[in-house]
Design a protein around this motif. Structure first.
Motif: not given
Length: 207
Positions: A44-50, A55-62
């Motif tokens: 999941v850590a690498l999934q989130n990195a990909i 993209v922006s931080v907000a977009a990645a979190r969404a």
């Protein structure tokens, strides 16, 4: 191999750096105590990195939130999900491919916890979509390696330029060579440079 697990570990590294490099001592007086910044490891850590790439931080979190809501948070779930389901979470065609490649790599995450830094990096960069910067950040913050650096990071480069009064922003290779003097606490040096970057940015308006 030293692992950073607590704020005291970070403070120990910071004290060592301040003792061997006066500019680090000066920077610490401005930044104050450095953050621990430990995070989870594994797929999941690498999934989130990909997901976070370009993209922006907000977009990645969404996007990450949509993946969690859809239950697409592990290698089997990624492999079982259809392209339409992944696109519905906000993932591009390229990132879908990268996540499927990561899932198919069958990385032994448990073994990586005790592997040397270079083995961690070499294992991860074999996966399409994961570069050396991402792998070094994973070793630094997900695994807690005390002696790893990420010289391709632009904020580290700019912070080093300001702190060490360099004529130009150092490129990846020169900064990697420069950081050799900060072993065995290079990841604490990175934390210090990141913290100092924000101080200098507020003070001097650096980009």
């Amino acid at each position: 191999m030293r692992i950073i697990e607590t704020p005291d570990d970070v403070a120990e590294g910071a004290a060592w750096l301040a003792a061997v490099e006066p500019r680090f001592a000066a920077a610490l007086r401005e930044t104050g105590p450095l953050p621990l910044r430990r995070r989870g490891d594994g797929f999941v850590a690498l999934q989130n990195a990909i997901i976070s790439q370009q993209v922006s931080v907000a977009a990645a979190r969404a996007i990450s939130a949509k993946c969690r809501a859809a239950g697409i948070t592990g290698p089997r779930k990624v492999m079982w999900a259809s392209d339409d389901e992944l696109r519905a979470c906000g993932l591009s065609r390229q990132k879908i491919r990268y996540l499927r490649e990561l899932a198919a790599a069958r990385i032994d995450w448990r073994a990586l916890r005790t592997a040397p830094t270079e083995e961690v990096v070499e294992t991860l960069i074999r996966v399409p979509g994961i570069g050396r910067w991402t792998a070094e950040i994973y070793a630094m913050f997900s695994l807690g390696h005390a002696d790893v650096f990420a010289p391709a990071d632009l904020a580290l480069q700019e912070s080093a330029r300001v702190l060490f009064d360099l004529p130009d922003r150092p490129k990846e290779r020169p900064l990697r060579e420069m950081a050799e003097a900060w072993a065995p606490w290079r990841s604490v040096a990175a934390r210090l440079l990141w913290s100092y970057y924000h101080v200098a940015k507020d003070r001097e308006g650096i980009a």
